[in-house]
Design an enzyme around this catalytic site. Structure first.
Site, PDB file in Angstrom:
ATOM      1  N   ASP A  42       0.832  -1.209   0.000  1.00  0.00           N
ATOM      2  CA  ASP A  42       0.000   0.000   0.000  1.00  0.00           C
ATOM      3  C   ASP A  42       0.870   1.264   0.000  1.00  0.00           C
ATOM      4  OD1 ASP A  42       0.855  -0.196   2.602  1.00  0.00           O
ATOM      5  OD2 ASP A  42      -1.135  -0.094   3.509  1.00  0.00           O
ATOM      6  N   SER A  43       2.212   1.079   0.041  1.00  0.00           N
ATOM      7  CA  SER A  43       3.114   2.219  -0.181  1.00  0.00           C
ATOM      8  C   SER A  43       2.898   2.801  -1.566  1.00  0.00           C
ATOM      9  CB  SER A  43       4.579   1.796  -0.006  1.00  0.00           C
ATOM     10  OG  SER A  43       4.891   0.729  -0.872  1.00  0.00           O
ATOM     11  N   ASP A  86      -1.153  -6.043  -0.453  1.00  0.00           N
ATOM     12  CA  ASP A  86      -1.485  -5.474   0.861  1.00  0.00           C
ATOM     13  C   ASP A  86      -2.988  -5.277   0.998  1.00  0.00           C
ATOM     14  OD1 ASP A  86       0.677  -5.153   2.534  1.00  0.00           O
ATOM     15  OD2 ASP A  86       1.180  -3.151   1.807  1.00  0.00           O
ATOM     16  N   LYS A 116      -1.260  -9.272   2.716  1.00  0.00           N
ATOM     17  CA  LYS A 116      -0.475  -8.876   3.905  1.00  0.00           C
ATOM     18  C   LYS A 116      -1.346  -7.989   4.784  1.00  0.00           C
ATOM     19  CE  LYS A 116       3.266  -6.039   3.654  1.00  0.00           C
ATOM     20  NZ  LYS A 116       2.758  -4.848   4.379  1.00  0.00           N
ATOM     21  N   GLU A 118      -1.286  -5.742   8.577  1.00  0.00           N
ATOM     22  CA  GLU A 118      -0.431  -5.138   9.612  1.00  0.00           C
ATOM     23  C   GLU A 118      -1.009  -5.381  11.009  1.00  0.00           C
ATOM     24  OE1 GLU A 118       0.215  -0.965   8.846  1.00  0.00           O
ATOM     25  OE2 GLU A 118       1.052  -1.349   6.861  1.00  0.00           O
ATOM     26  N   GLU A 185       9.434  -4.456  10.207  1.00  0.00           N
ATOM     27  CA  GLU A 185       9.841  -3.150   9.673  1.00  0.00           C
ATOM     28  C   GLU A 185      10.387  -2.241  10.770  1.00  0.00           C
ATOM     29  OE1 GLU A 185       7.000  -1.234   7.080  1.00  0.00           O
ATOM     30  OE2 GLU A 185       8.215   0.584   6.934  1.00  0.00           O
TER      31      GLU A 185
HETATM   32  O1  KIV Z   1       3.551  -1.132   1.551  1.00  0.00           O
HETATM   33  C1  KIV Z   1       4.717  -1.565   1.498  1.00  0.00           C
HETATM   34  O2  KIV Z   1       5.478  -1.281   0.558  1.00  0.00           O
HETATM   35  C2  KIV Z   1       5.174  -2.422   2.573  1.00  0.00           C
HETATM   36  C3  KIV Z   1       6.652  -2.697   2.661  1.00  0.00           C
HETATM   37  C4  KIV Z   1       7.308  -1.538   3.332  1.00  0.00           C
HETATM   38  C5  KIV Z   1       6.945  -3.953   3.361  1.00  0.00           C
HETATM   39  O3  KIV Z   1       4.406  -2.842   3.383  1.00  0.00           O
END
Ligand code: KIV
Length: 257
Positions: A42-43, A86, A116, A118, A185
């Protein structure tokens, strides 16, 4: 590759390399460079959509970008990277039923083989357990969790005894409830080493020292494409400067013709 095959890497002490991607160009770069895992993180909110945090990104955004990434692959049959997407902010913190709907959409509408999530708060544990029971593999994510930006900022985590004990305990819980891997992280290297040695699932670090079972990086950080860098990622090249200079040179030469 399937998520369940990743454990082999840890057992054989084979380093796992994961890169993020957000469109077909970065998908093709990461795939052809040989990443084992490609994360549509989600970055992408920041690196592709121009937001300041990951919070605004939606499930529709994640599905759209995951499909674009996978269209960039050259179809190395038998050697495809594991694609993980994500779950964005409030797509799994809003109750188990909605989380099943959203994660189910990601799995049905894209080639991703897992999602993924969090954190490991009690509500999140319930969601993760339910998704795994429903057949959706989960990668965990502890330490700095950018979706908690409004509470914790982007600060390094695990700086004191209480925080270290909580992260260690959470890693054990995520292993126990069935996560297939764990992103760590921005935590001290000594803490990630301890976690790596204590749990059987692979740990994949970013800003967590070199002693993890694998490393993950945001591709835009590695290529130096952003205006600012996280403190834990040294860019391989100053991509922004290189590309801007080349484009300026081309514009100047075209104007002179
Ligand atoms: O969103 C992302 O790019 C991430 C990485 C920093 C692991 O979760």
């Amino acid at each position: 590759m399937l998520p369940s095959e990743l454990i082999r890497y840890k057992n054989e002490s084979k380093k796992i390399i994961a890169l993020t991607a957000w469109d077909s160009i970065t998908g093709s770069l990461a795939e052809q460079a040989g990443a084992d895992i490609i994360l549509i993180g989600d970055s992408l909110a920041m690196v592709a959509l121009g937001y300041q945090t990951t919070l605004p990104v939606t499930v529709d955004n994640m599905i759209h970008h995951t499909n674009a990434v996978c269209r960039g692959f050259k179809n190395n049959l038998g050697n495809e990277p594991l694609v993980i997407c994500d779950m964005p902010f409030l797509s799994y913190q809003c109750g188990e039923d909605k989380a099943v709907d959203y994660a189910g959409r990601i799995i049905k509408e894209t080639p991703a083989k897992g999602v993924k999530i969090e954190g490991a708060e009690p509500e999140i544990q319930l969601v993760i357990s339910r998704l795994i029971r429903m057949g959706i593999p989960i990668m965990g994510h502890l330490g700095l969790t950018p979706q908690s930006f409004l509470n914790q900022g982007l600060k390094k985590q695990g700086n004191n005894y209480i925080s270290q004990e909580r992260i260690k305990k959470d890693s054990e819980i995520l292993e126990k409830i069935g996560c297939f891997a764990l992103v760590l992280e921005h935590i001290p290297a000594s803490l990630s080493r301890e976690i790596k040695n204590n749990i059987k699932i692979p740990t994949i670090g970013i800003g967590a020292g070199s002693d993890c079972d694998g490393q993950i990086r945001v591709t835009a950080d590695l290529l130096g494409l952003n205006d600012s860098q996280p403190p834990f990622c040294k860019p391989l090249i100053n991509g922004k400067k290189i590309f801007t200079t080349k484009l300026q040179e081309w514009i100047t030469s075209e104007k002179l013709n």
